[in-house]
Scaffold this motif. Structure first.
Motif, PDB file in Angstrom:
ATOM      1  N   GLU A 194       8.288  13.121  29.006  1.00  0.00           N
ATOM      2  CA  GLU A 194       9.466  12.234  28.354  1.00  0.00           C
ATOM      3  C   GLU A 194      10.311  13.284  29.172  1.00  0.00           C
ATOM      4  O   GLU A 194      11.399  14.399  28.803  1.00  0.00           O
ATOM      5  CB  GLU A 194       9.856  11.597  27.008  1.00  0.00           C
ATOM      6  CG  GLU A 194      11.019  11.215  27.114  1.00  0.00           C
ATOM      7  CD  GLU A 194      11.754  11.132  25.374  1.00  0.00           C
ATOM      8  OE1 GLU A 194      10.704  11.643  24.706  1.00  0.00           O
ATOM      9  OE2 GLU A 194      11.956   9.833  25.589  1.00  0.00           O
ATOM     10  N   ILE A 195      11.148  12.656  30.081  1.00  0.00           N
ATOM     11  CA  ILE A 195      12.394  13.267  30.410  1.00  0.00           C
ATOM     12  C   ILE A 195      14.305  12.134  30.186  1.00  0.00           C
ATOM     13  O   ILE A 195      13.744  10.858  30.238  1.00  0.00           O
ATOM     14  CB  ILE A 195      12.373  13.113  32.419  1.00  0.00           C
ATOM     15  CG1 ILE A 195      11.161  13.751  32.810  1.00  0.00           C
ATOM     16  CG2 ILE A 195      14.154  13.391  32.560  1.00  0.00           C
ATOM     17  CD1 ILE A 195      11.115  13.843  34.128  1.00  0.00           C
TER      18      ILE A 195
ATOM     19  N   ILE B 207      11.031  17.315  27.689  1.00  0.00           N
ATOM     20  CA  ILE B 207      10.424  16.512  27.114  1.00  0.00           C
ATOM     21  C   ILE B 207       8.943  17.155  26.293  1.00  0.00           C
ATOM     22  O   ILE B 207       8.296  15.946  27.553  1.00  0.00           O
ATOM     23  CB  ILE B 207      10.577  16.214  25.010  1.00  0.00           C
ATOM     24  CG1 ILE B 207      12.218  17.280  24.902  1.00  0.00           C
ATOM     25  CG2 ILE B 207       9.434  15.794  24.062  1.00  0.00           C
ATOM     26  CD1 ILE B 207      12.395  15.618  23.868  1.00  0.00           C
ATOM     27  N   ILE B 208       7.713  18.137  26.602  1.00  0.00           N
ATOM     28  CA  ILE B 208       6.639  18.207  26.843  1.00  0.00           C
ATOM     29  C   ILE B 208       5.821  17.945  25.710  1.00  0.00           C
ATOM     30  O   ILE B 208       6.211  18.897  24.843  1.00  0.00           O
ATOM     31  CB  ILE B 208       6.040  18.552  27.675  1.00  0.00           C
ATOM     32  CG1 ILE B 208       7.073  18.715  29.453  1.00  0.00           C
ATOM     33  CG2 ILE B 208       4.393  18.494  27.810  1.00  0.00           C
ATOM     34  CD1 ILE B 208       5.895  19.703  30.534  1.00  0.00           C
ATOM     35  N   LEU B 209       5.057  16.611  25.087  1.00  0.00           N
ATOM     36  CA  LEU B 209       4.181  16.575  24.046  1.00  0.00           C
ATOM     37  C   LEU B 209       2.876  17.317  24.238  1.00  0.00           C
ATOM     38  O   LEU B 209       2.224  16.045  24.953  1.00  0.00           O
ATOM     39  CB  LEU B 209       4.316  15.773  22.896  1.00  0.00           C
ATOM     40  CG  LEU B 209       5.729  15.319  22.633  1.00  0.00           C
ATOM     41  CD1 LEU B 209       5.958  14.308  22.245  1.00  0.00           C
ATOM     42  CD2 LEU B 209       6.245  16.538  22.338  1.00  0.00           C
ATOM     43  N   ALA B 210       2.302  18.555  24.506  1.00  0.00           N
ATOM     44  CA  ALA B 210       0.881  18.962  25.225  1.00  0.00           C
ATOM     45  C   ALA B 210      -0.079  19.021  23.975  1.00  0.00           C
ATOM     46  O   ALA B 210       0.318  19.130  22.485  1.00  0.00           O
ATOM     47  CB  ALA B 210       0.936  19.604  25.761  1.00  0.00           C
TER      48      ALA B 210
ATOM     49  N   GLY C 130      -1.399  15.298  26.990  1.00  0.00           N
ATOM     50  CA  GLY C 130      -0.698  14.981  27.081  1.00  0.00           C
ATOM     51  C   GLY C 130       0.285  13.910  27.422  1.00  0.00           C
ATOM     52  O   GLY C 130      -0.212  12.925  27.791  1.00  0.00           O
ATOM     53  N   PHE C 131       1.985  14.302  26.890  1.00  0.00           N
ATOM     54  CA  PHE C 131       2.403  13.171  27.524  1.00  0.00           C
ATOM     55  C   PHE C 131       3.521  14.256  27.720  1.00  0.00           C
ATOM     56  O   PHE C 131       4.426  14.917  26.966  1.00  0.00           O
ATOM     57  CB  PHE C 131       3.062  12.129  27.206  1.00  0.00           C
ATOM     58  CG  PHE C 131       2.706  11.907  25.176  1.00  0.00           C
ATOM     59  CD1 PHE C 131       4.138  11.855  24.357  1.00  0.00           C
ATOM     60  CD2 PHE C 131       1.838  12.061  25.384  1.00  0.00           C
ATOM     61  CE1 PHE C 131       3.770  11.837  23.839  1.00  0.00           C
ATOM     62  CE2 PHE C 131       1.223  11.514  23.135  1.00  0.00           C
ATOM     63  CZ  PHE C 131       2.074  11.340  22.063  1.00  0.00           C
TER      64      PHE C 131
ATOM     65  N   MET D 270      -1.298  12.090  35.524  1.00  0.00           N
ATOM     66  CA  MET D 270      -2.466  11.080  35.548  1.00  0.00           C
ATOM     67  C   MET D 270      -2.371  10.352  36.980  1.00  0.00           C
ATOM     68  O   MET D 270      -3.266  10.405  37.583  1.00  0.00           O
ATOM     69  CB  MET D 270      -2.214  10.017  34.440  1.00  0.00           C
ATOM     70  CG  MET D 270      -2.575   9.969  33.514  1.00  0.00           C
ATOM     71  SD  MET D 270      -5.155  10.679  34.365  1.00  0.00           S
ATOM     72  CE  MET D 270      -4.858  10.866  31.913  1.00  0.00           C
ATOM     73  N   SER D 271      -0.756  10.294  37.194  1.00  0.00           N
ATOM     74  CA  SER D 271      -0.785  10.136  38.521  1.00  0.00           C
ATOM     75  C   SER D 271      -0.796  10.966  39.730  1.00  0.00           C
ATOM     76  O   SER D 271       0.481  10.203  40.583  1.00  0.00           O
ATOM     77  CB  SER D 271       0.841   8.632  38.807  1.00  0.00           C
ATOM     78  OG  SER D 271       1.236   8.561  37.898  1.00  0.00           O
TER      79      SER D 271
ATOM     80  N   PRO E 150      15.535   9.024  33.774  1.00  0.00           N
ATOM     81  CA  PRO E 150      14.173   9.068  32.621  1.00  0.00           C
ATOM     82  C   PRO E 150      12.624   8.342  32.896  1.00  0.00           C
ATOM     83  O   PRO E 150      12.938   7.818  33.298  1.00  0.00           O
ATOM     84  CB  PRO E 150      15.540   8.086  31.835  1.00  0.00           C
ATOM     85  CG  PRO E 150      16.397   7.711  31.958  1.00  0.00           C
ATOM     86  CD  PRO E 150      16.322   8.195  33.553  1.00  0.00           C
ATOM     87  N   LEU E 151      11.997   8.951  32.365  1.00  0.00           N
ATOM     88  CA  LEU E 151      10.310   9.150  32.803  1.00  0.00           C
ATOM     89  C   LEU E 151       9.775   8.975  31.919  1.00  0.00           C
ATOM     90  O   LEU E 151      10.150  10.129  30.969  1.00  0.00           O
ATOM     91  CB  LEU E 151      10.583   9.708  34.168  1.00  0.00           C
ATOM     92  CG  LEU E 151       9.009   9.701  34.105  1.00  0.00           C
ATOM     93  CD1 LEU E 151       8.399   8.585  35.466  1.00  0.00           C
ATOM     94  CD2 LEU E 151       8.179  11.078  35.096  1.00  0.00           C
ATOM     95  N   VAL E 152       8.742   8.091  31.462  1.00  0.00           N
ATOM     96  CA  VAL E 152       7.796   8.496  30.420  1.00  0.00           C
ATOM     97  C   VAL E 152       6.524   9.165  31.452  1.00  0.00           C
ATOM     98  O   VAL E 152       5.792   7.538  32.256  1.00  0.00           O
ATOM     99  CB  VAL E 152       7.395   7.755  29.423  1.00  0.00           C
ATOM    100  CG1 VAL E 152       6.642   8.307  28.619  1.00  0.00           C
ATOM    101  CG2 VAL E 152       8.787   7.977  28.745  1.00  0.00           C
ATOM    102  N   SER E 153       5.568   9.848  30.518  1.00  0.00           N
ATOM    103  CA  SER E 153       4.269   9.604  31.738  1.00  0.00           C
ATOM    104  C   SER E 153       3.547  10.850  30.850  1.00  0.00           C
ATOM    105  O   SER E 153       3.534  11.500  30.053  1.00  0.00           O
ATOM    106  CB  SER E 153       4.374  10.388  32.893  1.00  0.00           C
ATOM    107  OG  SER E 153       3.887  10.611  33.810  1.00  0.00           O
ATOM    108  N   VAL E 154       1.773  10.689  31.481  1.00  0.00           N
ATOM    109  CA  VAL E 154       0.835  10.880  30.769  1.00  0.00           C
ATOM    110  C   VAL E 154       0.594  12.344  31.665  1.00  0.00           C
ATOM    111  O   VAL E 154       0.365  11.994  32.784  1.00  0.00           O
ATOM    112  CB  VAL E 154       0.279  10.005  30.830  1.00  0.00           C
ATOM    113  CG1 VAL E 154      -1.421  10.351  29.726  1.00  0.00           C
ATOM    114  CG2 VAL E 154       0.178   8.693  30.165  1.00  0.00           C
TER     115      VAL E 154
END
Lengths: 322, 142
Positions: free
Chosen positions: B71-72, B79-82, B68-69, B30-31, B42-46
């Motif tokens: 998670e590192i 991990i990508i949950l798409a 999706g989102f 998104m960004s 560690p990062l969580v993003s959309v």
């Protein structure tokens, strides 16, 4: 006597035909079950990872979002997952009985479990039902529950697009505060032989219930793994970065989690349905086989009796002539 | 543990699409687009609809993703949950194009309708446009 053997012969033939049909249905169900089971197992990975992520998030920050909000229950929504078609043994009967049992005592099911304290439900709880599958919808109609929607055009192996509209509706209604609790009733697939009817809370998203669902997803060494993960998580959660920010991330994840849960329930249910049908059909084939054996025996006896009688008659006739 | 490798997993609700050890990955978020290398914080993003590029031992693999989102995790796990992922070489351009046109037609019809529907259609259009774009890009290279 001749008429009797003819009738038995006809019976044998008709049972034989039935057996052929049940055998074919068994094969079809077995093939579908394999597919459905695979799909259910594949979804578990996603569900587990999404849940892990949510656990991590909740540790970092207390968040207040509509989907996490716990309200005293005045109106309850039950999503009843059943099959469209019958001939699957006690599959539908089990889930419907379980649901009916729970709905008789709506107070119990409407309690919120928050740690050790329970939040009591309000008086006069109203119950609405959403049916996935025809049988559940029929049950709701027959028993006077308020059936607000029925989705019966879902394929044998549901895909996410089938489930999305249902999940969207549920999330929307919950956010609009129309319902204070959403429960999904489905059949959990344990193995080809064992399936259990289950009711599970979907909304508000509660740690306790999700935890139960995740643990039920039947993986070995689950305890070991979670312990290890917990250690990892405590080490690293402080350093997580959220882009754009926690609330936005949660806003994306929470509805997904609901979708996944309902999708998972539908998949588990479909895997259960097919294996229940397979077992039912196998039993039917076996019974047909037994019946044919028995009828054959009766047929042979009748035939033999007929012949014996004829000989006796001829012998009797010959004796009378002498 | 080898610190120059990312343990990468990309999953949709329907299945795990790709799982491997990789060197780097570019992800549309998104960004803005980010590239993740090993030892990332560690990062969580959309995610948003776009092109996902993975570099592993065998070279570069393009994927088309819709939302999706990601998670590192701290231990070099990504991990990508798409919602939807496809390898660029398996996309059927014609069908993706048709789906987009169909969605656009519905959009014009739904202009007067409620905005929930509107948002969903817009998401479909974005997704299909993205699929067409990614697929075309890699069709030409070959």
């Amino acid at each position: 006597m001749a008429v009797n053997t003819k009738a038995i012969k006809r019976r044998i033939k008709s049972v034989g035909n039935t057996k052929k049909i049940t055998k074919a249905m068994e094969m079809v169900a077995a093939a579908k079950m394999r597919k459905a089971t695979e799909a259910a197992v594949n979804t578990r990975t996603y569900a587990k990872m999404a849940w892990d992520l949510l656990v991590n998030l909740s540790k970092v920050q207390e968040v207040n979002l509509p989907l996490l909000e716990i309200r005293p229950v005045k109106k309850l929504l039950v999503v009843l997952v059943t099959s469209n078609r019958g001939l699957c043994g006690s599959f539908n009967a089990n889930i419907i009985r379980k649901t009916a049992e729970q709905l008789k005592d709506p107070k119990n099911i409407s309690q919120h479990m928050v740690g050790k304290d329970n939040i009591e439900a309000g008086e006069n709880i109203e119950i609405d039902v959403v049916g996935i599958g025809k049988k559940g919808a029929d049950f709701a109609k027959k028993n006077g529950y308020n059936l607000i929607a029925s989705y019966s055009d879902i394929s044998d192996t549901p895909n996410l697009n089938d489930i999305l509209p249902i999940a969207k509706m549920i999330v929307g209604e919950y956010e609009a505060k129309k319902y204070d609790k959403v429960v999904v009733a489905y059949t959990d697939y344990k193995s080809a032989i064992v399936q259990t009817a289950k009711l599970r809370q979907v909304l508000p998203i509660s740690e306790l219930d999700l935890e139960k669902m995740m643990n039920n997803l039947g993986t070995d060494n689950e305890d070991l793994k979670t312990d290890e993960q917990k250690q990892n998580q405590t080490l690293i959660t402080d350093t997580y970065i959220f882009e754009p920010n926690t609330t936005d991330v949660l806003k994306t994840i929470l509805p997904r989690l609901v979708e996944t849960q309902i999708f998972q329930a539908a998949l588990e249910s479909s895997a259960s349905e097919h294996s229940a049908r397979m077992m039912a059909m196998r039993n039917a084939s076996d019974s047909a086989e037994d019946m044919i054996d028995e009828l054959n025996l009766t047929y042979n006896k009748a035939r033999q009796a007929g012949i014996t009688q004829e000989i006796a008659e001829i012998a009797g006739g010959a004796a009378a002539l002498e | 543990m080898n610190t120059n490798i990312l343990k990468f997993k990309i999953a949709t609700p329907e299945k795990v699409v790709y799982e491997n050890e990789i060197f780097q990955v570019s992800i549309p978020t998104m960004s803005g687009e980010i590239t993740v290398l090993p030892n990332h914080i560690p990062l969580v993003s959309v995610l948003k609809a776009g092109e996902l590029k993975i570099v592993d031992k065998e070279g570069e693999h393009p994927f088309a993703v819709s939302g999706g989102f990601l998670e590192i995790k701290g231990n070099n796990e990504l991990i990508i949950l798409a919602d939807n992922v496809e390898r660029a070489d398996t996309i059927d351009i014609d069908r993706a194009e048709q789906a987009r046109v169909r969605a656009e037609e519905e959009m014009t019809k739904a202009k007067t309708g409620e905005d929930v529907n509107f948002a969903r259609l817009q998401a479909v259009i974005d997704r299909e446009m993205n699929r067409v774009r990614v697929a075309k890009k890699y069709k030409n290279v070959k």
